[in-house]
Motif scaffolding. Sequence first.
Motif, PDB file in Angstrom:
ATOM      1  N   ALA A 352       0.816  -1.149   0.063  1.00 39.00           N
ATOM      2  CA  ALA A 352      -0.153  -0.016  -0.190  1.00 39.00           C
ATOM      3  C   ALA A 352       0.371   1.323   0.184  1.00 39.00           C
ATOM      4  O   ALA A 352       0.338   2.349  -0.148  1.00 39.00           O
ATOM      5  N   VAL A 353       2.234   1.180   0.365  1.00 43.03           N
ATOM      6  CA  VAL A 353       2.503   2.472   0.619  1.00 43.03           C
ATOM      7  C   VAL A 353       3.196   2.845  -0.486  1.00 43.03           C
ATOM      8  O   VAL A 353       4.281   3.793  -0.475  1.00 43.03           O
ATOM      9  N   MET A 354       3.739   1.784  -1.205  1.00 41.94           N
ATOM     10  CA  MET A 354       4.701   2.426  -2.276  1.00 41.94           C
ATOM     11  C   MET A 354       3.146   2.727  -3.443  1.00 41.94           C
ATOM     12  O   MET A 354       3.492   3.237  -4.736  1.00 41.94           O
ATOM     13  N   PHE A 355       1.852   3.169  -3.460  1.00 39.86           N
ATOM     14  CA  PHE A 355       0.840   3.488  -3.651  1.00 39.86           C
ATOM     15  C   PHE A 355       1.003   5.243  -3.823  1.00 39.86           C
ATOM     16  O   PHE A 355       1.461   6.295  -4.723  1.00 39.86           O
ATOM     17  N   PRO A 356       0.781   5.948  -2.312  1.00 42.25           N
ATOM     18  CA  PRO A 356       1.239   7.589  -2.420  1.00 42.25           C
ATOM     19  C   PRO A 356       2.587   8.020  -2.813  1.00 42.25           C
ATOM     20  O   PRO A 356       2.837   8.537  -3.393  1.00 42.25           O
ATOM     21  N   TYR A 357       3.136   6.491  -3.109  1.00 41.44           N
ATOM     22  CA  TYR A 357       5.141   6.920  -2.418  1.00 41.44           C
ATOM     23  C   TYR A 357       5.071   7.330  -4.438  1.00 41.44           C
ATOM     24  O   TYR A 357       6.002   8.249  -5.689  1.00 41.44           O
ATOM     25  N   LEU A 358       4.765   6.364  -5.463  1.00 39.53           N
ATOM     26  CA  LEU A 358       4.189   6.296  -7.011  1.00 39.53           C
ATOM     27  C   LEU A 358       3.759   7.650  -7.392  1.00 39.53           C
ATOM     28  O   LEU A 358       3.516   8.852  -8.098  1.00 39.53           O
ATOM     29  N   PHE A 359       2.388   8.342  -6.929  1.00 40.22           N
ATOM     30  CA  PHE A 359       1.616   9.485  -6.647  1.00 40.22           C
ATOM     31  C   PHE A 359       3.335  10.450  -6.570  1.00 40.22           C
ATOM     32  O   PHE A 359       2.476  11.250  -7.988  1.00 40.22           O
ATOM     33  N   VAL A 360       3.449  10.979  -5.681  1.00 40.01           N
ATOM     34  CA  VAL A 360       4.309  11.729  -5.173  1.00 40.01           C
ATOM     35  C   VAL A 360       5.171  12.074  -6.225  1.00 40.01           C
ATOM     36  O   VAL A 360       5.698  12.570  -6.371  1.00 40.01           O
ATOM     37  N   TYR A 361       6.130  10.936  -6.623  1.00 38.97           N
ATOM     38  CA  TYR A 361       7.878  10.762  -7.632  1.00 38.97           C
ATOM     39  C   TYR A 361       6.835  10.909  -9.030  1.00 38.97           C
ATOM     40  O   TYR A 361       7.156  11.880  -9.894  1.00 38.97           O
ATOM     41  N   GLY A 362       5.283  11.033  -9.892  1.00 37.07           N
ATOM     42  CA  GLY A 362       4.808  11.341 -10.423  1.00 37.07           C
ATOM     43  C   GLY A 362       4.472  12.408 -10.457  1.00 37.07           C
ATOM     44  O   GLY A 362       4.576  13.236 -11.159  1.00 37.07           O
ATOM     45  N   TRP A 363       4.364  13.008  -9.389  1.00 39.16           N
ATOM     46  CA  TRP A 363       3.962  14.708  -9.544  1.00 39.16           C
ATOM     47  C   TRP A 363       5.792  15.486  -9.126  1.00 39.16           C
ATOM     48  O   TRP A 363       5.077  16.159 -10.427  1.00 39.16           O
ATOM     49  N   GLY A 364       5.906  14.813  -8.619  1.00 41.96           N
ATOM     50  CA  GLY A 364       7.248  15.979  -8.841  1.00 41.96           C
ATOM     51  C   GLY A 364       8.825  15.578  -9.343  1.00 41.96           C
ATOM     52  O   GLY A 364       9.464  16.537  -9.963  1.00 41.96           O
ATOM     53  N   TRP A 365       8.224  14.442  -9.293  1.00 42.05           N
ATOM     54  CA  TRP A 365      10.063  13.563 -10.211  1.00 42.05           C
ATOM     55  C   TRP A 365      10.763  13.361 -11.685  1.00 42.05           C
ATOM     56  O   TRP A 365      10.892  12.719 -12.139  1.00 42.05           O
ATOM     57  N   VAL A 366       8.948  13.751 -12.005  1.00 36.64           N
ATOM     58  CA  VAL A 366       8.756  13.151 -13.941  1.00 36.64           C
ATOM     59  C   VAL A 366       9.331  14.658 -14.618  1.00 36.64           C
ATOM     60  O   VAL A 366      10.245  14.682 -15.248  1.00 36.64           O
ATOM     61  N   GLY A 367       8.091  15.258 -14.791  1.00 32.21           N
ATOM     62  CA  GLY A 367       7.934  16.571 -15.487  1.00 32.21           C
ATOM     63  C   GLY A 367       9.093  18.066 -14.930  1.00 32.21           C
ATOM     64  O   GLY A 367      10.108  18.216 -15.795  1.00 32.21           O
ATOM     65  N   CYS A 368       8.956  17.843 -13.597  1.00 29.77           N
ATOM     66  CA  CYS A 368      10.163  18.863 -13.349  1.00 29.77           C
ATOM     67  C   CYS A 368      11.260  18.618 -13.349  1.00 29.77           C
ATOM     68  O   CYS A 368      11.985  19.868 -14.116  1.00 29.77           O
ATOM     69  N   PRO A 369      12.215  17.509 -13.424  1.00 28.29           N
ATOM     70  CA  PRO A 369      14.042  17.629 -13.869  1.00 28.29           C
ATOM     71  C   PRO A 369      13.665  17.056 -15.264  1.00 28.29           C
ATOM     72  O   PRO A 369      15.123  18.172 -15.960  1.00 28.29           O
ATOM     73  N   TRP A 370      12.803  16.705 -16.005  1.00 28.02           N
ATOM     74  CA  TRP A 370      12.774  16.758 -17.155  1.00 28.02           C
ATOM     75  C   TRP A 370      13.060  17.867 -17.653  1.00 28.02           C
ATOM     76  O   TRP A 370      13.396  18.337 -18.960  1.00 28.02           O
ATOM     77  N   LEU A 371      11.917  18.895 -17.433  1.00 24.65           N
ATOM     78  CA  LEU A 371      11.846  20.330 -17.855  1.00 24.65           C
ATOM     79  C   LEU A 371      13.486  21.183 -17.270  1.00 24.65           C
ATOM     80  O   LEU A 371      13.084  22.088 -18.375  1.00 24.65           O
ATOM     81  N   TYR A 372      13.564  20.995 -16.216  1.00 23.90           N
ATOM     82  CA  TYR A 372      14.194  21.820 -15.350  1.00 23.90           C
ATOM     83  C   TYR A 372      15.878  21.639 -16.710  1.00 23.90           C
ATOM     84  O   TYR A 372      17.252  23.409 -16.567  1.00 23.90           O
ATOM     85  N   GLY A 373      16.549  20.825 -17.032  1.00 22.66           N
ATOM     86  CA  GLY A 373      17.993  20.471 -17.438  1.00 22.66           C
ATOM     87  C   GLY A 373      17.580  21.244 -19.430  1.00 22.66           C
ATOM     88  O   GLY A 373      18.441  22.418 -19.220  1.00 22.66           O
ATOM     89  N   PRO A 374      16.883  21.277 -19.978  1.00 18.17           N
ATOM     90  CA  PRO A 374      16.854  22.308 -20.866  1.00 18.17           C
ATOM     91  C   PRO A 374      16.828  23.514 -20.979  1.00 18.17           C
ATOM     92  O   PRO A 374      16.784  24.534 -21.269  1.00 18.17           O
TER      93      PRO A 374
END
Length: 494
Positions: A352-374
Amino acid sequence: MIEGYQAGVLGGVQSTIPFLNAIGNPTGTETIPMIASSYTLAAAFMACVVMLIGMPLGRRNCIIIGNALIVIGGAIQAASFSVPQIIVARVLAGFGIAFITCNVPMFMSEMSIDARGRGPEVAINCSSLIFGVALSYWVTFGFTRMTNQVSWRIPVAIQSILALLSGATMVFLPDTPRWYYARDRIDEGDKTLSRIYGVYRTGINNSNDIEEIRVLKASIMENFEVEEESSNRLTLLSLIWDNTPLRVGRRVRISFIILAIQQSMGINILIYYMTQIFEDVGLSNFMASLLAAISLTVQWFGSTLCIVTIERIGRRRIMLISSGIGTCCMLIFVVLNMIKNKTTATQWTAVAVMFPYLFVYGWGWVGCPWLYGPEIAPLRYRHIGSAAGILGVFLFTFITVFAGGIGLETVGARIWIWPLVFNVVAFAFVYFMCPDPTNKTLEEVDALFTKDEAVLDRLNHVDRGEDEKPGMQQVENAALSLREEKISMRPSNL
């Protein structure tokens, strides 16, 4: 969507009997991890090549080449009958994915004319990536109910269809105006800017007649001239110890590190081995596959939240909040998995604890780092900054997938200490090293990093051929004025 689909599709079929029969039932703990991670190693190598050829080829041509390689590599994978054959096919697809991922966020950022629109645009792109992961698990969940060769070949072949669609539509698009200006193709840059602003077919053939276009063009050209100066040249020394006025080496270094950290936070171990992880908890293959698909769909929902919050909350704050919550979730997951005498309640709590982990990872660490470098890389070196980020992505994806697969077999639950540590590292790195480019144009980001007052003064002004030089606020005011004028000229308003 192609990259996400590629990342997840093998994880859904690699343990099935038809797949293992097709490739000769390989033995050894390293074979399946090598098949899974071979394309990431190939992508890391090609990212280094893109640093050299990315600027001459251009963003558009690189994306088209990448899609063509994936079409070929995906077709060969779907037709594979041996381990060497599927590895060669994965390598081709890895070359293709490097071309794409090095250039798509950069293409979208450079096509953006609204500082507040750039974040949501790239966040939508990254949300599509996560949707591709979830889609791959749902497709494999459905097809692997079958027991024939179709059960894995069709899911693997779908990546070629996605690449064909992407490459075919890209043919009809121009390159970015910033790339045209950097290559001294001024007329094509003017034409593309006019098309982006929607005035190319209005009878105004000279884009310099439009104030906001002229000011933006002048800003781009001025920034490029500053970046061209010898004091701002990127060197191997500046990558290690940066003393350039624009902090060029530091910005390329951040592009690499932030995406290397992103991949070290455990996400690819989870994606590739999600089904196996749930089976190890004691669930049936059916339930493990179903929960894997659901959990990655939860991650996609998290990435959609990024679209509407990235400009309101800001890249830096989102990454800090999500890595903090992720640290807490991963700590609970590690502790529960390290317990020797696990109960049913313990196992389900760990799931069960993997579900909130994946949710917050999808929120903060998918789009933001991909955008940040370029976003933070200077125009002259944006292809290098973007490629350095992709090198970080795929180099550390290879390490985590290959070593993680072996680690699950050898050290078991202790492997999750690794992503726990990197969630802490992610928080510290963003806090101390990453200023926030939210609501700034790509040209204003240069001013965000420079410490030289003379250079800062040049970057904060756009040459109008007069003594007075307006700032970027005037660009936004001009843009608003033009949009209002265009709206008033619509037939429904006449």
